[in-house]
Design a protein around this motif. Sequence first.
Motif, mmCIF file in Angstrom:
data_model
loop_
_atom_site.group_PDB
_atom_site.id
_atom_site.type_symbol
_atom_site.label_atom_id
_atom_site.label_comp_id
_atom_site.label_asym_id
_atom_site.label_seq_id
_atom_site.Cartn_x
_atom_site.Cartn_y
_atom_site.Cartn_z
ATOM 1 N N VAL A 196 13.703 65.737 100.285
ATOM 2 C CA VAL A 196 14.800 65.326 99.425
ATOM 3 C C VAL A 196 15.037 66.420 98.397
ATOM 4 O O VAL A 196 14.099 67.015 97.866
ATOM 5 C CB VAL A 196 14.502 63.969 98.751
ATOM 6 N N MET A 197 16.307 66.704 98.144
ATOM 7 C CA MET A 197 16.682 67.787 97.233
ATOM 8 C C MET A 197 17.769 67.298 96.287
ATOM 9 O O MET A 197 18.860 66.923 96.733
ATOM 10 C CB MET A 197 17.209 68.982 98.039
ATOM 11 N N GLY A 198 17.479 67.245 94.999
ATOM 12 C CA GLY A 198 18.481 66.900 94.005
ATOM 13 C C GLY A 198 18.806 65.429 93.913
ATOM 14 O O GLY A 198 19.834 65.057 93.329
ATOM 15 N N ILE A 199 17.973 64.568 94.449
ATOM 16 C CA ILE A 199 18.188 63.126 94.412
ATOM 17 C C ILE A 199 16.907 62.483 93.880
ATOM 18 O O ILE A 199 15.808 62.835 94.322
ATOM 19 C CB ILE A 199 18.504 62.564 95.807
ATOM 20 N N GLY A 200 17.036 61.549 92.929
ATOM 21 C CA GLY A 200 15.831 60.933 92.375
ATOM 22 C C GLY A 200 16.155 59.776 91.463
ATOM 23 O O GLY A 200 17.206 59.153 91.564
ATOM 24 N N GLY A 201 15.238 59.491 90.548
ATOM 25 C CA GLY A 201 15.378 58.372 89.630
ATOM 26 C C GLY A 201 14.128 57.515 89.641
ATOM 27 O O GLY A 201 13.295 57.603 90.549
ATOM 28 N N ALA A 202 14.008 56.660 88.633
ATOM 29 C CA ALA A 202 12.800 55.843 88.495
ATOM 30 C C ALA A 202 12.611 54.921 89.689
ATOM 31 O O ALA A 202 11.513 54.809 90.252
ATOM 32 C CB ALA A 202 12.868 55.040 87.198
ATOM 33 N N GLY A 203 13.673 54.246 90.099
ATOM 34 C CA GLY A 203 13.560 53.350 91.244
ATOM 35 C C GLY A 203 13.257 54.106 92.526
ATOM 36 O O GLY A 203 12.440 53.668 93.342
ATOM 37 N N PHE A 204 13.922 55.240 92.699
ATOM 38 C CA PHE A 204 13.700 56.067 93.885
ATOM 39 C C PHE A 204 12.226 56.456 93.994
ATOM 40 O O PHE A 204 11.622 56.395 95.069
ATOM 41 C CB PHE A 204 14.581 57.313 93.792
ATOM 42 N N ASP A 205 11.655 56.840 92.864
ATOM 43 C CA ASP A 205 10.262 57.291 92.873
ATOM 44 C C ASP A 205 9.275 56.147 93.096
ATOM 45 O O ASP A 205 8.134 56.384 93.519
ATOM 46 C CB ASP A 205 9.939 57.988 91.546
ATOM 47 N N ASP A 231 8.177 63.530 101.866
ATOM 48 C CA ASP A 231 7.027 64.433 101.879
ATOM 49 C C ASP A 231 7.253 65.656 100.997
ATOM 50 O O ASP A 231 6.305 66.227 100.456
ATOM 51 C CB ASP A 231 6.768 64.926 103.314
ATOM 52 N N VAL A 232 8.502 66.094 100.895
ATOM 53 C CA VAL A 232 8.843 67.338 100.211
ATOM 54 C C VAL A 232 9.962 67.064 99.222
ATOM 55 O O VAL A 232 10.965 66.414 99.573
ATOM 56 C CB VAL A 232 9.300 68.419 101.219
ATOM 57 N N LYS A 233 9.811 67.549 97.988
ATOM 58 C CA LYS A 233 10.864 67.474 96.982
ATOM 59 C C LYS A 233 11.089 68.860 96.408
ATOM 60 O O LYS A 233 10.200 69.422 95.763
ATOM 61 C CB LYS A 233 10.480 66.494 95.869
ATOM 62 N N VAL A 234 12.268 69.414 96.655
ATOM 63 C CA VAL A 234 12.596 70.756 96.180
ATOM 64 C C VAL A 234 14.023 70.753 95.647
ATOM 65 O O VAL A 234 14.768 69.797 95.804
ATOM 66 C CB VAL A 234 12.439 71.813 97.296
ATOM 67 N N SER A 235 14.416 71.862 95.049
ATOM 68 C CA SER A 235 15.752 72.004 94.484
ATOM 69 C C SER A 235 16.785 72.194 95.594
ATOM 70 O O SER A 235 16.508 72.831 96.619
ATOM 71 C CB SER A 235 15.791 73.219 93.557
ATOM 72 N N PRO A 236 18.013 71.693 95.395
ATOM 73 C CA PRO A 236 19.075 71.942 96.369
ATOM 74 C C PRO A 236 19.352 73.431 96.582
ATOM 75 O O PRO A 236 19.833 73.821 97.650
ATOM 76 C CB PRO A 236 20.293 71.231 95.762
ATOM 77 N N ALA A 237 19.030 74.233 95.576
ATOM 78 C CA ALA A 237 19.235 75.678 95.708
ATOM 79 C C ALA A 237 18.356 76.278 96.803
ATOM 80 O O ALA A 237 18.627 77.382 97.295
ATOM 81 C CB ALA A 237 18.945 76.371 94.373
ATOM 82 N N GLN A 238 17.321 75.577 97.218
ATOM 83 C CA GLN A 238 16.409 76.076 98.246
ATOM 84 C C GLN A 238 16.791 75.636 99.660
ATOM 85 O O GLN A 238 16.033 75.855 100.607
ATOM 86 C CB GLN A 238 14.984 75.600 97.937
ATOM 87 N N LEU A 239 17.968 75.016 99.810
ATOM 88 C CA LEU A 239 18.335 74.470 101.116
ATOM 89 C C LEU A 239 18.279 75.531 102.217
ATOM 90 O O LEU A 239 17.662 75.313 103.270
ATOM 91 C CB LEU A 239 19.732 73.843 101.066
ATOM 92 N N ARG A 240 18.906 76.652 102.001
ATOM 93 C CA ARG A 240 18.975 77.654 103.074
ATOM 94 C C ARG A 240 17.586 78.151 103.456
ATOM 95 O O ARG A 240 17.248 78.222 104.653
ATOM 96 C CB ARG A 240 19.849 78.829 102.651
#
Length: 442
Positions: free
Chosen positions: A102-111, A117-126
């Motif tokens: 998941v990249m750039g999506i989150g929140g208290a409920g989400f967490d 398995d992996v949480k990174v910045s959307p800038a790292q997509l490529r």
Amino acid sequence: MPAKRHRLFAPLALAIALAAGAQPANAQEAKRRWDELCQIRKDKLDTILPEAMRENGIDMWLVAMREGHDDPNAAMLGGGYTSDIGYFVFTDKGGGRIERAVMGIGGAGFDQCPLYDVKVSPAQLRAFVEARNPKRIGINVATEIGTADGLSHALHEKVRETLGPDLSGRLVSAEKLVSDFRSRNTATSIAAFARAGEYSRTIVERALSNEVIRPGHTTTGDVAWWMMEQLHKEGLGNSFGLPSIYILGPGERGPVSGDHVIQPGDLITVDWGVHYLLAYTDMKRMAYVLKPGENAPPPGVQRAFDRALGIRRMILDTIRPGVPAGEALATVNRRVAETKGYVLGRYDDPSRDLGVSDVVIGSHSVGDFGHGSGPSMADFNPLRATYTLRAGNLLSIELFLYTVVPEWGPRKIKIPLEDNGVVTARGLEWVYPPNSRILLVK
């Protein structure tokens, strides 16, 4: 036909739904529903996603969203808040599990419902995609299925620009993958759908009773808004907005859910659905308003209803896993056409021959966003009619019979039936008690 083939799906779904019932919300209901939703998501990602990706030959599924423009699959994939651009990325690296990023999506409920398995910045997509080097990258663009068509034109261009020409050349439609992922179900999602069905059934059957209807005073609109109030009280949504309530006979249809005052002698129908967690139902019920001295509908009305039940039995006889939905529809249509007294008809446009009854069958996928995303025995879902029925698919068994009621003169009256069930190895099994009678209002 053997009764056991179409018995309720009690071993799994109905028992759960009835045990919980339609109880008033309490302080813990929100948390209970959240926990149930979290488990549904986990089960779908663990068991359904791997087979859906592999059967469709997609190595990576890329779901892109913007703030204020969620993909239709976002709720199923965990929800969360997208601050600018966000991605869910699923990669088949072999083995039993699909890697989830998941990249750039989150929140208290989400967490609080850990799925990724992996949480990174959307800038790292490529860089992320290059490191996994998928051959076919599925994206949500589609020709027919709305839940597989969530990628806007501008965001599509942004994804292509971000990935670069080589990776962009590997992008393919994920339409069939999304259909399979959404329309195949686990034990937990079937249980939730059964609960939604029980809410739907109990509310509509209360609505079509003297609890709500006072003949000569109550309008069809009054009934519709009473039903909406019950959804509000129970913390539920709806599948199609305001319930469609109208008169089938003996007079003309009149306004839908409007100012028609319900009178003795009216035959009423309701078409509606309930949204609970990720489940959406679609069902109909009928009621007859007794005239003074009556204790049952006119015999012609009852005969028409019984004939509609006979058509429903023909539909149930054709449903088997492993059969394309369109082939199952063609089979039942042939059987109807070969049965004396019936012709295949057009929706709300019956033939002029009063000696025959017109039949229209549209038994579509159900379970998510009203008409669903999976295999459909319905001409209005041509692509989904090519998809094969599988155990775990949810179907709305819907039909319309247009037939003469002698007591009401020389015109055809519409008799609609619709209830929901799950495809199993035995055929179609109801997940709640289906309609078996015309309800009576005194």
